[in-house]
Design an enzyme around this catalytic site. Sequence first.
Site, PDB file in Angstrom:
ATOM      1  N   ARG A  62      -4.177  -3.624   7.997  1.00 25.99           N
ATOM      2  CA  ARG A  62      -3.909  -2.797   6.817  1.00 25.99           C
ATOM      3  C   ARG A  62      -5.182  -2.274   6.173  1.00 25.99           C
ATOM      4  O   ARG A  62      -6.164  -3.001   6.043  1.00 25.99           O
ATOM      5  CB  ARG A  62      -3.124  -3.612   5.784  1.00 25.99           C
ATOM      6  N   ASN A 118     -10.188  -3.658   4.233  1.00 26.72           N
ATOM      7  CA  ASN A 118      -9.138  -3.767   5.240  1.00 26.72           C
ATOM      8  C   ASN A 118      -8.992  -5.200   5.698  1.00 26.72           C
ATOM      9  O   ASN A 118      -9.923  -6.002   5.584  1.00 26.72           O
ATOM     10  CB  ASN A 118      -9.429  -2.870   6.449  1.00 26.72           C
ATOM     11  N   CYS A 119      -7.787  -5.536   6.219  1.00 24.59           N
ATOM     12  CA  CYS A 119      -7.592  -6.796   6.923  1.00 24.59           C
ATOM     13  C   CYS A 119      -7.358  -6.442   8.384  1.00 24.59           C
ATOM     14  O   CYS A 119      -7.841  -5.430   8.863  1.00 24.59           O
ATOM     15  CB  CYS A 119      -6.444  -7.596   6.310  1.00 24.59           C
ATOM     16  N   ALA A 120      -6.603  -7.248   9.102  1.00 23.66           N
ATOM     17  CA  ALA A 120      -6.448  -7.025  10.535  1.00 23.66           C
ATOM     18  C   ALA A 120      -5.677  -5.755  10.847  1.00 23.66           C
ATOM     19  O   ALA A 120      -5.956  -5.077  11.834  1.00 23.66           O
ATOM     20  CB  ALA A 120      -5.750  -8.216  11.176  1.00 23.66           C
TER      21      ALA A 120
END
Length: 520
Positions: free
Chosen positions: A469, A465-467
Amino acid sequence: MMEKVQRFGGAMFTPVLLFAFAGIMVGISSVCKNTDIVGALANETTLWFKIWSVVESGSWTIFKNMPLVFVVALPIGLAKKQNARACLEALVIFLTFNYFLNQIFTFWGDSFGVVFESGRTGITTVAGIQTLDMGMIGAILISSIVVYIHNRFFDTELPEFLGIFKGSTFVYMICFFVMIPVAFLVALIWPKVQMGISSMQNFIAGSGTAGVGIYAFLNRILIPTGLHHFVYSPFQFDNLVVDGGIASYWMQHLNEFANSTKSLKELFPQGGFALYGMEKMFGSIGIALAIYSTARKENRKKVAGLLIPATLTAVLCGVTEPLEFTFLFEAPVLFLVHSILSALLDMTCYIFGVVGYFVGGGIEFAASNWIPLGASHGITYVIQFIIGFVFIGIYVVVFRFLILKFNFRTPGREEQGEETKLFTKADYKEKKAAEKGSSSDDYTTKAQAFLDALGGKDNISEVNNCATRLRVSVKDESLVQDPQAFKSAGAHGAVINGTSIQIIIGLKVVRVREEFEKLL
């Protein structure tokens, strides 16, 4: 390859999430130690000054130790197994690598054309080790090598009598010997790279308004691919345009800027590459107003409920994806226009002397710019708001024209009688949970719905995951449902690119990922 690059970009964002709070605390500390703002309280002999000096010293932790932060954080997103152990391995090997470099230059510095003395350009200290200043790039290089070896050899079976050397110890042993030639290669190559970076700094800093515009455009247009991290990271956190990166340099010189009567553009022209928060604040408002004004009257209440929280998130926190993805999938051309307008907005700010550290949202703007510098550079911020409000109007006019001209089906413009939401099993579960008094924001329910839409747990190969998504790699892309299924399950949307899936969730993505991995 694209999938791997996206995964790498998501991993890079893990430590970046910490910078916003650290920057805010540095800004607040600077304000509280400024005699022009708090008066005699800020005298160096007062308890007030000493307390805020303590707070400020802790606030600098991340900015002064970014290589260590990145080298530990990257394995969280990149390691495919035993992430915590990979973080420990990366830290130890990074320190080992720098000790190797220290001794290489101590004995043979002249042979490599390096004057190995403290304070020299290109020389720094990492965890008390005098070494080459490689910044974030060095951390990424070493951490990536460690993660590769970790993923490949962590589970290697050794003879029983060598069992003590399994797992992390085996990875450490391999990395230890790998680092010796790596250190020699870095000693040979990196000083030349430093010369190239210095030339690049001069070129970009001297490219003026055009450079600011190109940078802003690329930083925005690449958001759907997740590759925008590679555009801004070298500027913000490495030595590309200023030693230590824009983020660190700006915070370190806040007091100097506050006490100067020169314009901010004259003091810090590199701040033109830290204006992309402008489109987050003002552009987001213009986009939301255009979408609302073009929605059907009977749908405007529903659309307002969607847009208001998304716009506030963008304006205050600088997280734009929930808003941008509301129109990206239905009308990608609007995102292209958004990127162009973002570039024009940043260029206009730069032309009129508005520079600084505007990369997040309003909260960060206030702590890192307006409050500490308002007394000495207030007119700059008046100009900033004038430009911002003008561009809100431009966004509204341009977006409204395009939406109506090409009949883009942005939220609220669905055909009469058309359902705007599909009700799924996930909706039923959420309803039942609400009836039982559970939170409607049920992370487990969402995770299960996303897993079902991805073809079940047997179809999942990797999760990251990113911030905002959830990034998932699947084995069989034909089993993945269309983006509407993910939206119906509570996501803002989904980007499906072959076996690489990005589910846009928002700031609660970490909690959803935790439940998702439990289900796996």
